[in-house]
Write an enzyme that holds these catalytic residues in place. Structure first.
Site, PDB file in Angstrom:
ATOM      1  N   ARG A 131       0.851  -1.185   0.000  1.00 46.51           N
ATOM      2  CA  ARG A 131       0.000   0.000   0.000  1.00 46.51           C
ATOM      3  C   ARG A 131       0.892   1.243   0.000  1.00 46.51           C
ATOM      4  NH1 ARG A 131      -3.139  -2.962  -1.564  1.00 46.51           N
ATOM      5  NH2 ARG A 131      -5.101  -3.695  -0.657  1.00 46.51           N
ATOM      6  N   HIS A 169       1.051  -0.325 -10.398  1.00 46.11           N
ATOM      7  CA  HIS A 169       0.107  -1.129  -9.607  1.00 46.11           C
ATOM      8  C   HIS A 169      -0.265  -2.421 -10.354  1.00 46.11           C
ATOM      9  CE1 HIS A 169      -3.068  -0.756  -6.217  1.00 46.11           C
ATOM     10  NE2 HIS A 169      -2.793  -2.024  -6.445  1.00 46.11           N
TER      11      HIS A 169
END
Length: 308
Positions: A223, A271
């Site tokens: 994250r 990502h």
């Protein structure tokens, strides 16, 4: 008939509708899957946290909200969400995370970037053996455990830190506030796979970065808020951290003006480390609906107090 609301962006419907229906059929479930139901008729919500649906109060019959993503930080604090919430633990996502982490650990370990940069001259480089390259994971949940075990199979000495005690074969486990710096103290490569909570925000900051051996390398497929960006940039500039490969960020897409793009010691990936796979994720959703209909415990139920 079981009514399941598919609450994700319209672009996801074509990706998930057929795999979900196939998974329901394979489990012997009669499910009416739609993008629109009267709220009072919905039994289950198949959910993506960026869905327009943010008010769960009208869904009085709903037995569970089944997340399509591994992360639940965007939904877990929603005050209208009183239904059970299940996060996604997708075998396909886990495999892709293991491959991404293993690939980039080996890239660092074998110094592949430098080898590519030396293409204009003969300059032999002999890397150490894996057994001489300590790796530490911050986060020993489903993904952290799978990646840690993969690296132990390759011979790396692996340590891991979690907020609560863990016991993982072949992995030296630390936990709690007092265990964080000892876990980092010998880590030549650090992999971040923690959830995004108040307790984990900026867990890699000036103090913890200073606890690493000089020249350590960082992988963050977890994250974005786990890292204090300013502290990492400072550590990269001094050489305390030799390189960082970052797949997740506080703002995504990463803004064009962000210093990470131009920093010579940063690799940005967009990502891509782990994405929910429709076929395998659909089987997880179907299994949880089957459990809900047969009074069995739901898989991957989120602890609201812990935040994951």
């Amino acid at each position: 008939m079981i009514n399941a609301l598919f609450a994700a962006h319209d672009t996801r419907w074509d990706t998930y509708a057929a795999p979900l229906k196939a998974a329901f059929q394979a489990k012997g479930l009669e499910v009416d899957l739609r993008q629109d139901f009267p709220p009072e008729a919905v039994d289950y919500i198949v959910y993506a946290p960026n869905s327009p649906l943010q008010d769960f109060a009208p869904y009085t019959r709903c037995k569970a909200v089944l997340n399509l993503w591994a992360g639940v930080e965007r939904i877990v604090g929603n005050p209208t969400l009183t239904q059970p919430l299940c996060r996604m633990v997708d075998p396909g996502l886990t495999r892709s995370m293991v491959e991404w982490v293993t690939g980039h650990v080996l890239r660092y370990h074998l110094d592949i970037d430098a080898s590519i940069a030396r293409q204009d001259r003969w300059q032999p480089f002999v890397p150490p053996l894996a057994e001489e390259r300590p790796v530490t994971f911050l986060g020993l949940g489903e993904l952290g455990q799978a990646c840690a075990q993969a690296l132990t199979q390759l011979g790396f000495p692996v340590s891991g830190w979690a907020r609560t005690p863990k016991d993982l074969p072949g992995v030296t486990c630390y936990h709690g506030p007092d265990g964080l710096e000892p876990a980092l103290s010998a880590a030549e490569i650090v992999v971040l796979l923690l959830p995004d909570t108040k307790e984990t925000e900026n867990i890699l900051g000036a103090r913890t970065l200073a606890a690493l051996p000089k020249g350590a390398r960082i992988l963050n497929p977890g994250r974005g808020p786990l890292i204090d960006d300013a502290a990492l940039l400072a550590a990269l500039d001094t050489g305390q951290v030799a390189h960082a490969t970052l797949d997740v960020f506080r703002t995504e897409p990463l803004p064009a003006e962000h210093p990470y793009w131009a920093h010579p010691r940063v690799t940005v990936t967009p990502h891509i480390a782990a994405e929910t796979r429709p076929i395998t994720a659909s089987r997880v959703i179907a299994e949880n609906i089957h459990r809900g209909e047969t009074d069995q415990p739901l898989l991957y139920l989120v602890d609201r107090l812990q935040g994951y």
